[in-house]
Write an enzyme that holds these catalytic residues in place. Sequence first.
Site, PDB file in Angstrom:
ATOM      1  N   CYS A  15       0.849  -1.197   0.000  1.00 45.27           N
ATOM      2  CA  CYS A  15       0.000   0.000   0.000  1.00 45.27           C
ATOM      3  C   CYS A  15       0.879   1.241   0.000  1.00 45.27           C
ATOM      4  CB  CYS A  15      -0.975   0.021   1.182  1.00 45.27           C
ATOM      5  SG  CYS A  15      -0.220   0.473   2.749  1.00 45.27           S
ATOM      6  N   CYS A  18       3.489   1.741   2.737  1.00 41.31           N
ATOM      7  CA  CYS A  18       4.773   1.069   2.516  1.00 41.31           C
ATOM      8  C   CYS A  18       5.679   1.945   1.651  1.00 41.31           C
ATOM      9  CB  CYS A  18       4.555  -0.279   1.836  1.00 41.31           C
ATOM     10  SG  CYS A  18       3.518  -1.428   2.756  1.00 41.31           S
ATOM     11  N   ASP A 409      -4.932  25.489 -31.013  1.00 40.61           N
ATOM     12  CA  ASP A 409      -4.177  25.876 -32.198  1.00 40.61           C
ATOM     13  C   ASP A 409      -5.040  25.477 -33.402  1.00 40.61           C
ATOM     14  OD1 ASP A 409      -1.959  26.521 -33.921  1.00 40.61           O
ATOM     15  OD2 ASP A 409      -1.666  24.364 -34.132  1.00 40.61           O
ATOM     16  N   ASP A 590       0.055  21.209 -31.707  1.00 39.69           N
ATOM     17  CA  ASP A 590       0.824  20.089 -32.271  1.00 39.69           C
ATOM     18  C   ASP A 590       2.183  20.485 -32.811  1.00 39.69           C
ATOM     19  OD1 ASP A 590      -0.006  21.514 -34.531  1.00 39.69           O
ATOM     20  OD2 ASP A 590       0.028  19.710 -35.770  1.00 39.69           O
ATOM     21  N   ASP A 594       3.980  25.685 -30.811  1.00 39.34           N
ATOM     22  CA  ASP A 594       3.002  25.568 -29.723  1.00 39.34           C
ATOM     23  C   ASP A 594       3.656  25.160 -28.408  1.00 39.34           C
ATOM     24  OD1 ASP A 594       0.787  26.120 -31.404  1.00 39.34           O
ATOM     25  OD2 ASP A 594       0.796  24.053 -32.106  1.00 39.34           O
TER      26      ASP A 594
END
Length: 697
Positions: A15, A18, A409, A590, A594
């Site tokens: 968990c 730990c 964009d 992209d 940008d």
Amino acid sequence: MTDQLVELNVTGMHCNNCAISVHRLLEKKGLQNILVDFAGEEVKFSTTDETVIPQIIKDIEGLGFHVVDDVATHREKFYQKIENKFIFCAILTAPLLLHMVLPWHLLHHPYIQLALCLPVFIVGCLHFGKSAISSIRGGVPNMDVLIFIGSSAAFIYSLAGTIQNLGEQYQFYETCATIITLVLLGNLFEKRSVTQTTSAVKDLVKYQQVDARRIINGQVEIINAGEVKSGDILLVNTGDKIPVDGDILEGNASVDESMLTGESVPVEKQKYDSVIGGTILQSGNIRIIATKVGSNSVLAQIIDLMKKAQAAKPPIQKLGDKVAGIFVPTVILISLITFVLTYFAFGGTLQNSLMHAIAVLVISCPCAMGLATPTAVMVGLGRAAKNGVLIKGGDTIEAVANTKYIVFDKTGTLTTGTFALRDIRAQGSASIETIRGIVTAIEERSNHPIARSLVQQLKGQPQQKTILKAVSEEKGLGMRAEDVEGNHYFLGAAKTGTDIAYNLALYKNQQLIAEIAIQDDVKPGAANLIASLKKMGVVTVLLSGDKQSRCDTVAQTLGITAIHAEKLPDEKLSIIDVYKQKGKTIMIGDGVNDAPALTKADVGVSVNDASHIAIQSARVILLNTDLNSLLFFLQISKHTLVTIKQNLFWAFAYNIVAIPLAALGFMSPMLGAFIMAFSDVVVIGNSLRLKVKNVRS
């Protein structure tokens, strides 16, 4: 000395508590860039001194965990498996419980009960005790401390009563054994559930584990994909998984890339096209040259990205971590107060007082709080990845909550990015063949959608080859180049005031030699996306370096009213900053131009086929060309955050209600252990619902 990144495979962490123990240990050692992923069983850190690594491994194992060479090939010994521990303890615990309902005198004998309980107690000491003592030494007491104290108190109390022959009222061996057995059962369920939450990464790893057909001197040899080197020639047949990233040298094929993009329709590939390792060749036969292998492959980078993302904590998890860090000492204090008040203030018997105190210990569950956030994040990120959305970090999920603005964009984002070449108009004495050659030579060096489209469409047309010795890209402006004869070229956006149909201009030594007309179409589904975002109360914005007239046309088609056209990268930064001050802002782009804006926004999103720089700058990558994947990203983020809040509510509410009930004597230690064992499972089960939950709402 330079920092060296160290990666360790650590088993036994069940968990987040730990993980916190290991993290704090490494912090105390002065290590940097620490990353502990309990579900992925990985620990990473950087150090300038390699000689400390053996000692660090020893210290981690001192906390009760195990450092192994490879988690995938590691096999636990028979007696180490949680399943076998549970079965062994359950067999011995069953008769101890049966004595409470069956009149068999033999089962009531204290020494028979001691004989049955002692092996279970020893297993409990080895399983919980070592971890408990190590966590106390490390300064981060974990849940095992509570289980160890509770079961030990019941055992020692019963042992003292047996030795002194004090009677049945001193026999609580069944309580000790049942606590250990039920918590082992809970750990078993928890282990299997956590395995399911990490299935997305494991599924992707399986795509790497394939064979490859390498061609050497005309002969085909079968090797493991991990042995392929860059430059190897590989044969891939119908039905095969493509072993590594590469380029097609000969043949045509239909490739299923759904594992990468979530898109079920096969992609047609031909000579010179790129293919990605892990995708499936549905039909056709091809020969490829390996280009990216090992950690450089797309699939390996996605797996690494997902592992880092699953380990990155959302801000909401900090609350759970803080509470989990002080939880165990607080519960021990409450248990002591319960014993003192019950025995001294309210005149309870020693047995009742002890049982109330033990019930408080065993019913408490800091693991539920530790599991609340990471399990939901793992499932959410895994489902997103299977649908072509890569999210860099669980913190990104919370970052998109209550988004007010989404800035798009234009080129390659809202439009197809596949530009149709309408016309090339020569200016001056340069021939059309020379112009084509110059444009091709320049644009071959760029990854921009316009460049790729021009190169593709000029391929095969008559042209005079131009040899360039230097090419550079200027963000938001265009491409500059120099040929072997010393001529300088610039290819970029046409100046304002010229014919808007001709939107690119080519200059040679600062003299205009050609104008180029290209046209970009709006992506299918873009209008529906903008309409859906408006219904969600999100303000959409168009931000582009393109001409005002073309931006106006696209915005009008899609229904976007906020338009910022003809903006350079630094101007985009300023505009993003303005929107961020008004509300939470997502930027979607992209291109190289940008990248700064993607970094500046609260969350940057790069779309399919984005440039490498754009992908590095963004926190979310949409692998699917369908713009609806953006909607899916927003929806899965929303539902993941809701699941985290539900989990934290359950974890806190469980303890707030259960601890007082146990302190007041309304729950026995055995019932407390049973309920506690399943509290983790409830939290994990709620997280697993994200795998099948309808999030498109």
